[in-house]
Design a protein around this motif. Structure first.
Motif, PDB file in Angstrom:
ATOM      1  N   UNK A  16       0.783  -1.202   0.000  1.00 36.41           N
ATOM      2  CA  UNK A  16      -0.075   0.102  -0.005  1.00 36.41           C
ATOM      3  C   UNK A  16       0.772   1.181   0.014  1.00 36.41           C
ATOM      4  N   UNK A  17       1.903   1.218   0.834  1.00 35.36           N
ATOM      5  CA  UNK A  17       2.825   2.356   0.760  1.00 35.36           C
ATOM      6  C   UNK A  17       3.677   2.695  -0.456  1.00 35.36           C
ATOM      7  N   UNK A  18       3.730   1.556  -1.073  1.00 34.83           N
ATOM      8  CA  UNK A  18       4.699   1.792  -2.414  1.00 34.83           C
ATOM      9  C   UNK A  18       3.408   2.267  -3.438  1.00 34.83           C
ATOM     10  N   UNK A  19       2.362   1.660  -3.401  1.00 39.06           N
ATOM     11  CA  UNK A  19       1.219   2.107  -4.588  1.00 39.06           C
ATOM     12  C   UNK A  19       0.638   3.283  -4.436  1.00 39.06           C
ATOM     13  N   UNK A  20       0.919   3.895  -3.166  1.00 37.42           N
ATOM     14  CA  UNK A  20       0.571   5.328  -2.980  1.00 37.42           C
ATOM     15  C   UNK A  20       1.274   6.175  -3.881  1.00 37.42           C
ATOM     16  N   UNK A  21       2.435   5.938  -4.396  1.00 30.32           N
ATOM     17  CA  UNK A  21       3.413   6.843  -5.069  1.00 30.32           C
ATOM     18  C   UNK A  21       2.898   6.639  -6.365  1.00 30.32           C
ATOM     19  N   UNK A  22       2.350   5.677  -7.031  1.00 35.90           N
ATOM     20  CA  UNK A  22       2.212   5.443  -8.411  1.00 35.90           C
ATOM     21  C   UNK A  22       0.909   6.307  -8.843  1.00 35.90           C
ATOM     22  N   UNK A  23       0.885   6.362 -10.186  1.00 35.93           N
ATOM     23  CA  UNK A  23      -0.181   7.236 -10.676  1.00 35.93           C
ATOM     24  C   UNK A  23      -1.436   6.641 -10.297  1.00 35.93           C
ATOM     25  N   UNK A  24      -2.523   7.520 -10.482  1.00 34.55           N
ATOM     26  CA  UNK A  24      -3.964   6.983  -9.955  1.00 34.55           C
ATOM     27  C   UNK A  24      -4.571   6.040 -10.481  1.00 34.55           C
ATOM     28  N   UNK A  25      -4.094   5.490 -11.544  1.00 42.56           N
ATOM     29  CA  UNK A  25      -5.165   4.719 -12.396  1.00 42.56           C
ATOM     30  C   UNK A  25      -4.432   3.215 -12.235  1.00 42.56           C
ATOM     31  N   UNK A  26      -3.294   3.186 -11.734  1.00 41.72           N
ATOM     32  CA  UNK A  26      -2.465   1.962 -11.306  1.00 41.72           C
ATOM     33  C   UNK A  26      -2.877   1.301  -9.957  1.00 41.72           C
ATOM     34  N   UNK A  27      -3.320   0.173 -10.093  1.00 38.11           N
ATOM     35  CA  UNK A  27      -3.827  -0.602  -8.777  1.00 38.11           C
ATOM     36  C   UNK A  27      -2.698  -1.682  -8.336  1.00 38.11           C
ATOM     37  N   UNK A  28      -2.689  -2.023  -7.043  1.00 41.90           N
ATOM     38  CA  UNK A  28      -1.842  -3.167  -6.701  1.00 41.90           C
ATOM     39  C   UNK A  28      -2.437  -4.518  -6.009  1.00 41.90           C
ATOM     40  N   UNK A  29      -2.263  -5.626  -6.260  1.00 40.60           N
ATOM     41  CA  UNK A  29      -2.932  -6.760  -5.898  1.00 40.60           C
ATOM     42  C   UNK A  29      -1.965  -7.432  -4.817  1.00 40.60           C
TER      43      UNK A  29
END
Length: 782
Positions: free
Chosen positions: A601-614
């Motif tokens: 979650x901490x890493x995905x928060x730095x990605x662009x808004x349309x990119x999700x993490x599973x």
């Protein structure tokens, strides 16, 4: 009871004390002599040590003065006599309260005489060739030896005086011959002092023993009288004459025998106790033991006997002592008895409860271990083999979770009945606990028989059961170990069978597996990895890789799947296939899983808004209600939108019903987090899972993708059906394991919306994943 309790002796005759004749009370002196022998036995090792040490010092002193051809035989003779004397003393029966005759106490005197003769050789044969200094040292050694012998033989004054007198006389004679009369007198005076001290000390000990005997006899007589006059007591008195025939039977004794006083008066005690077995000789071994004790006129203490009274088996406990008249003549036995049938039954019941399972009636773990130990001992004795099987029921927990423990208990009862019907006299079946059973194969020399039995157990236990109008289907897994190949002790054989069972469960259950040495190696590897895994988080050895998930049509990046990795400084990169099961078994998966969710979650928060993490979630995590809190805190701390997080679960999470996993999934959905059903079609596929939980996507396993790419119609039909079903339920389908252009075109044609596989990217380190998201953002902006 015409004999009064003896009183402590005011005077101890010297001849009785040293064993030349009996005292005024032969019975009393027989007991005193037994105590004297027992005391000498307790100091036998002291006498041996004193002789051997003194002999060693003497040999060192004489080595430069006496030829070895004479010194060596002397030392060997001394050692032989000392060891023989000690061995004989240690064989003295350890029976306080017993009896000893005059001959018994005279034998130690002969032993002391033999030792004295051997030691007399030193001053008489060797002393004339030595200098004054050596002679003085040797004299001191012999003096110390005499003192030690006096201490060791103080309870047997005749033996002590014989040894000291003989050795001192030889030394005095040697000094006279050497022209040293003063030394000879000193030797004799020293020996006389030792003799007086020995006799004085022995007399004191004899008087003390006499007082103890009198006190014990008085206590016993008073106790017998109290029992005799206590009408409410369950005990009774009995008495025999010198021929061991019952005399003066009490009414309660006769009643206990199931007859009247006239019916047992004058009859042999053993005949009354043996009952119908007297004529045939079929009597209990303990009755033969009693006969031996009566024959030897020994005291009987709390001996338990099986007795048949009017056709009913009873248990008695008896105690008795020999009695003598005023002249010391043996007059028979006097004793007390009681019926302990009820106490014995209670003890047997407790013993059975301690060794048998209350639910199934089968032997429990304790009994199984005892029987396995006996079987191993017999197998080693006869150089054969014994075997041990561990049985674990498959899918039993589902019965408990869905129908309740009462139904599970009744099912265990039926399983036990089937197992008991399979074994012969060569096997013992027991329950170890829970849904684990065991079989001890006493003779396992035929491997084919053991294997057939294992397969039969699996087949019989896998047949349906009817319990409370329910038809239940379970199975069984079996692990087998055989001695001595797989272990020579019960503990080792059980461990080997457990490892074999573990392999059977790993293979999906319903199979039989024999122990192999490789299993121990793997178990040790698991243990080492578990120890290391417990410190992996603390040592920052865990990290995440991220594998891209792309749109099937455009190829644009849709998100990443976070994949857990472990790099150990000594073991290198360890496969998740190896360490994830260990984390689940060791209950480490909750802590590790929470770290994965927070880190992703901490890493995905730095990605662009349309990119999700599973993030993959273990079933063990979902059975813990606190996991919802873990997800909520990870989202709150990172600031990641819940819609950008997707948790991937497998169908196995639904197998453990009643554990709250479905409720936990519902709470996670309420947070706005998406759910993905991973590896769909490879496990326990059921549309019921899809209806019970709102999944946002279904992931098609790579095995279907690869098979469909080869043109297999069945795999293509399955993928097409899954895609159609997912579309109708408004779910996204993701094809896993796409590695070639042909596989890509195939899944595109079948309608999969997302693709994941090496064709678009392998799992990437976090830096490369960030770079990929930046390129994706730049592409979208362009």
């Amino acid at each position: 009871m015409n004999r009064q309790p003896a009183s402590p002796l005011p005077h101890v005759p010297l001849r009785a004390l040293i064993g030349l004749r009996d005292g005024d009370d032969p019975d009393l002196w027989a007991r005193i002599r037994a105590v004297q022998l027992l005391a000498a036995r307790e100091r036998a090792l002291l006498l041996l040590a004193a002789n051997l040490i003194a002999a060693a010092i003497a040999v060192m002193l004489l080595a430069n003065h006496v030829r070895a051809i004479w010194l060596a035989p002397w030392a060997a003779a001394l050692a032989g006599v000392a060891v023989r004397t000690t061995t004989y003393r240690l064989r003295t029966p350890d029976r306080p309260g017993g009896y000893a005759g005059l001959a018994d106490v005279r034998h130690p005197t002969l032993e002391a005489l033999a030792l004295g003769v051997v030691w007399s050789v030193v001053p008489l044969a060797f002393a004339h060739d030595i200098d004054v200094t050596t002679a003085l040292a040797l004299h001191i050694v012999v003096a110390v030896l005499m003192a030690a012998a006096t201490l060791a033989l103080v309870s047997l004054p005749m033996a002590a005086v014989t040894f000291v007198g003989l050795v001192s006389a030889a030394g005095a004679l040697a000094m006279l011959v050497a022209g040293n009369p003063v030394g000879a007198i000193a030797d004799l005076l020293f020996a006389a002092l030792l003799g007086v001290a020995t006799v004085d000390r022995a007399r004191a000990l004899a008087m003390l023993h006499a007082a103890d005997v009198a006190l014990a006899e008085g206590d016993e007589t008073v106790g017998l009288l109290l029992r005799d006059f206590d009408e409410t007591s369950a005990h009774w008195l009995w008495e025999t004459d010198a021929s061991r025939r019952i005399v003066n039977p009490s009414a309660r004794f006769a009643a206990a025998c199931g007859t009247d006083q006239a019916g047992i008066a004058g009859r042999p005690l053993l005949e009354v106790l043996a009952g119908d077995g007297w004529e045939s000789g079929q009597v209990a071994p303990v009755l033969r033991e009693l006969a031996t004790m009566l024959k030897h006129r020994e005291s009987v203490r709390d001996l338990e006997l099986p007795i048949t009274v009017r056709g009913e088996r009873r248990w008695w406990q008896i105690a008795a002592s020999p009695r003598r008249d005023a002249d010391g003549h043996f007059g028979g036995f006097r004793g007390v008895g009681s019926d302990i049938t009820e106490q014995r039954a209670s003890a047997d019941k407790i013993a059975r409860m301690a060794r048998f399972d209350t639910l199934t009636g089968l032997p429990n773990r304790l009994y199984v271990n005892e029987e396995l130990t006996r079987a191993l001992a017999q197998a080693e004795q006869w150089r054969s083999r014994c075997g041990f099987m561990m049985i674990d029921l498959d899918r039993f927990k589902a019965v408990n979770d869905t129908l309740g423990h009462p139904v599970g208990d009744r099912l265990l009862g039926k399983v036990s009945e089937r197992l008991a019907s399979l074994v012969t006299d060569n096997e013992l079946v027991g329950r170890l606990g829970g849904d684990e059973f065991a079989v001890v194969v006493r003779d396992a020399t035929d491997p084919a028989h053991v294997e057939r039995l294992a397969h039969t157990i699996i087949d019989i236990l896998s047949r349906p059961y009817e319990v409370d109008q329910h038809t239940l289907y379970i199975g069984a897994s079996v692990g087998v170990a055989v001695s001595p190949r797989d272990g020579r002790s019960a503990e080792t054989l059980i461990r080997s069978a457990d490892l074999a069972l573990y392999r059977s469960k790993d293979q999906g259950g319903g199979v039989f597996h024999a122990y192999e040495p490789q299993l121990h190696v793997e178990a040790e590897e698991r243990r080492v990895l578990e120890m290391a895994l417990r410190k992996a988080l603390e040592n920052q050895e865990l990290y995440l890789d991220y594998q891209p998930v792309v749109d099937a049509r455009s190829g644009t990046l849709r998100g990443f799947e976070a994949l857990l990795r472990w790099r150990h400084p000594a073991f290198g990169l360890i496969s998740p296939v190896k360490f994830i099961p260990i984390a689940e078994e060791a209950r480490l998966i909750a802590e590790i899983g929470a770290w994965v969710v927070r880190t992703a979650c901490a890493e995905a928060a730095s990605w662009p808004g349309g990119v999700h993490v599973a993030v993959n979630v273990s079933p063990e995590q979902l059975h813990n209600p606190q996991f919802v809190t873990v997800v909520a805190e990870a989202l709150s701390d990172s600031g990641l939108s819940p819609q950008r997080l997707e948790l991937e679960v497998t169908e196995s999470v639904f197998l453990r019903e009643g554990t709250g996993a479905v409720r936990v999934l519902g709470d996670i959905l309420a947070l706005g987090v998406g759910l993905s059903l991973d590896d769909f079609g490879t496990g326990y596929s059921s549309l019921g899972y899809l209806s019970s939980t709102r999944f946002s996507s279904i992931k098609i396993d790579r095995s279907f993708v690869q098979t469909a790419a080869t043109g297999r119609a069945e795999a293509i039909a399955i993928i097409r059906a899954v895609v159609a079903m997912a579309d109708s339920l408004n779910m996204t389908t993701t094809a896993e394991g796409v590695e070639t252009e042909a596989e890509l075109r195939m899944v595109q044609e079948l309608g999969c919306r997302s693709i994941q596989g090496y064709y678009f990217g392998r799992p990437l380190p976090v830096e490369e994943a960030r770079a990929l998201t930046q390129r994706h953002q730049q592409t979208r902006a362009a």
